[in-house]
Design an enzyme around this catalytic site. Structure first.
Site, PDB file in Angstrom:
ATOM      1  N   GLU A   1      49.427 -60.570  44.990  1.00  0.00           N
ATOM      2  CA  GLU A   1      50.425 -60.268  43.960  1.00  0.00           C
ATOM      3  C   GLU A   1      50.499 -58.748  43.841  1.00  0.00           C
ATOM      4  O   GLU A   1      49.482 -58.059  43.977  1.00  0.00           O
ATOM      5  CB  GLU A   1      49.996 -60.874  42.625  1.00  0.00           C
ATOM      6  CG  GLU A   1      51.106 -61.057  41.625  1.00  0.00           C
ATOM      7  CD  GLU A   1      51.818 -62.388  41.762  1.00  0.00           C
ATOM      8  OE1 GLU A   1      52.692 -62.675  40.933  1.00  0.00           O
ATOM      9  OE2 GLU A   1      51.495 -63.154  42.710  1.00  0.00           O
TER      10      GLU A   1
ATOM     11  N   CYS B   1      55.290 -61.875  43.627  1.00  0.00           N
ATOM     12  CA  CYS B   1      54.469 -62.678  44.538  1.00  0.00           C
ATOM     13  C   CYS B   1      54.824 -62.380  45.991  1.00  0.00           C
ATOM     14  O   CYS B   1      54.219 -62.937  46.900  1.00  0.00           O
ATOM     15  CB  CYS B   1      54.667 -64.159  44.249  1.00  0.00           C
ATOM     16  SG  CYS B   1      56.362 -64.718  44.498  1.00  0.00           S
TER      17      CYS B   1
END
Length: 576
Positions: free
Chosen positions: A568, A522
């Site tokens: 991401e 992330c």
């Protein structure tokens, strides 16, 4: 046509969406069921009158402000982008002359600028302003490259200043399309940065974030970085977010003191000082949010009753709090199937219902989600990805990276992977989604609650303990438990917190020597750092001891949070 924007009062810049730590750190407030009221339709926003004031200088605060930013933090990323725009030579010269902290503009000074570029990492614009032959970067939200803007400076940093966007004098019609905006709070709320952009443009920017992260943070020679593939889009661009955490601040001290004296005025309706929602752009001030278009329908349906309950009980709070609203499948629904959860559903606080979906507000409640053919249950206060619509594309991409089509080159060993090691496994998303393709799967996670959920989810999906197992502990410890896994047929998945992994984990990972590694992150900046470390240490081992080394096979972004600057990143490494 010029457009006006509400100013952002001085304070910390907005942060990208937090994924982890696995346990929610904020106080969660359970909200009992309440009647649902209709929400007003989105309306155009107006710029409020200015209230900027020059802040008095504080020597202690000034000294503290000059500390180097935390590596890989929002400020560190922004600082590097500022230096890249000004040029390394210019930045070093300013430092040598002790001018790198001396802004050539006053607090609250208004400037007209032309935007130089957009920071793909933060979603803010960077403009070069000149004063007395000195160059200085102005960081402004919600403005696009090439636009002529009017801004107000409100905070200085090293080589740049933050400014409020007051007006877009000359918009960039190739980028900006305000008809795309679906939120009446856009431009005021810090949650979204990209609603005025087409989704194709958003995905382009997120690909560029991956490019810049590996260019600036990996220390990998450019020739060893494969071409960055196009960003995988989210099936839903609005109505996708399955979790919201609005918050509110404590009642004013004057009100609390009056309560203690017994002469506090009665509170009827919502007091002016009570704001329930999210931070304003560029500040830590909470603004009222009555609906959020990126949240799922059942969460928006619950937001009104949740707010009403806080308003009704606000005099009972001594401190502010963070609320929890989570989208869950209704127990026993056709999507959820038969649940084996031991929790009594009668004890779950349900704030709203919408078909097969309910909104739970108790952090100890059980949340149910279906991803493809698999069902997941987890405690509401623990971590699980917040965009259900993107989880099948995410896990499918990881699966296809592990088992590439026959038309591409086979693994160097020529052996099909049969064993999977899932570090930072959470509630078992990757382990369980990929389990049908492996003989053995082992997962590890620091959170004991998440491990209980992962073990429960394996049972829920009829996966035997002889095939899949989970343990609680530090990710690096998992290698001690899988020594019997055949290295040439083992794949390692890494999905760490925002801070990334560490050198201890990398050393043990290299000693284990899985045939392939899939690193999901992330925070692409810490991922770039870690992948660079893996490649360097692996090359050193190969040079010293002979044998194979890891190479970066592919790199791609996936959009879990449309309308925001977050991306991401998925890196695939092979031992060759």
């Amino acid at each position: 046509m010029a457009s006006t924007h509400p100013r952002s009062r001085s304070g910390s810049p907005s942060q990208p969406p937090e994924k982890k730590p696995r346990l929610e750190a904020d106080i969660e407030v359970t909200v009992p069921p309440a009647d649902v009221e209709n929400q007003d339709a989105p309306a155009a926003y107006q710029a409020p009158p200015s209230s900027s004031k020059k802040q008095p200088k504080n020597k202690k605060n000034k000294k503290n402000a000059r500390r180097a930013p935390e590596p890989y933090s929002h400020d560190d990323i922004l600082s590097r982008e500022v230096i890249a725009l000004l040029g390394e030579e210019y930045a070093e010269a300013a430092k040598a002359d002790n001018l790198d902290w001396e802004a050539p503009f006053e607090q609250s000074q208004q400037l007209e600028l032309t935007v130089s570029c957009l920071s793909p990492s933060t979603g803010e614009s960077l403009s070069i302003a000149t004063s007395n032959e000195r160059k200085w970067v102005i960081v402004t939200p919600l403005s696009m490259p090439g636009e002529r803007i009017r801004v107000r400076v409100y905070r200085h940093s090293r080589l740049y200043s933050h400014a409020d966007l007051l007006e877009v004098i000359e918009p960039n019609p190739e980028w900006r399309d305000m008809s795309l905006v679906q939120c009446r709070y856009f431009g005021k709320c810090a949650g979204c940065q990209y609603q005025m952009l087409t989704y194709e443009k958003q995905l382009e920017l997120k690909r560029q974030t991956v490019v810049e992260a590996y260019k600036n943070y990996s220390n990998i020679p450019p020739e060893l970085v494969p071409p960055i593939q196009p960003t995988i889009g989210s099936p839903l661009q609005y109505g996708y977010r399955t979790k919201l955490t609005p918050h509110f601040q404590r009642p004013p001290f004057s009100f609390q003191k009056a309560q203690k004296r017994g002469d506090a005025p009665p509170v009827e309706g919502k007091p002016d000082w009570l704001k329930i929602g999210f931070h304003e752009v560029g500040t830590r001030n909470v603004m009222d949010i009555e609906e959020c278009p990126i949240a799922t329908p059942v969460i928006n349906k619950a937001l009104g009753p949740v707010r009403d309950n806080i308003i009704k009980n606000i005099t009972k709070f001594k401190n502010g709090a963070t609320l929890l609203l989570r989208d869950s499948l209704r127990p026993g629904s056709s999507s959820a199937g038969e649940s084996s959860s031991s929790q009594s559903d009668a004890t779950v606080s349900i704030a709203a219902e919408d078909g097969e979906h309910i909104c739970v507000t108790d952090q100890k409640a059980t949340v149910r989600e279906r991803v493809g053919d698999m069902l997941f249950e987890y405690t509401a206060g623990t971590f699980f990805q917040n965009n259900n619509s993107a989880l099948v594309p995410l896990t499918s991409y990881v699966r296809d990276a592990i088992f590439p089509p026959s038309s591409t080159s086979p693994p160097a060993s020529g052996e099909k992977p049969t064993h999977l090691v899932d570090a930072y496994c959470g509630s078992g998303l990757f382990s369980i989604m990929l389990a049908p393709h492996f003989t053995r799967v082992a997962g590890i996670e620091l959170s004991a609650d998440s491990i209980r959920s992962a073990t429960h989810n394996a049972t829920l999906n009829s996966l035997p303990s002889s095939q899949i197992s989970f343990m609680s502990g530090d990710a690096a410890n998992i290698f001690d438990t899988v020594q019997d896994f055949p290295r040439a047929q083992t794949v390692l998945i890494i999905d760490p917190p925002r801070k990334g992994t560490d050198e201890r984990f990398v050393e043990q990972m290299l000693a284990f020597g899985a045939a392939a590694v899939v690193y999901v992150s992330c925070n692409v900046h810490t991922q770039a750092r870690d992948v660079g470390m893996i490649l360097r240490k692996s090359a050193e081992r190969a040079e010293q001891n002979g044998g194979r080394k890891y190479v970066l096979e592919s790199l791609r972004g996936l959009d879990l949070f449309p309308q925001t600057a977050h991306v991401e990143a998925i890196a695939v490494l092979r031992l060759l």
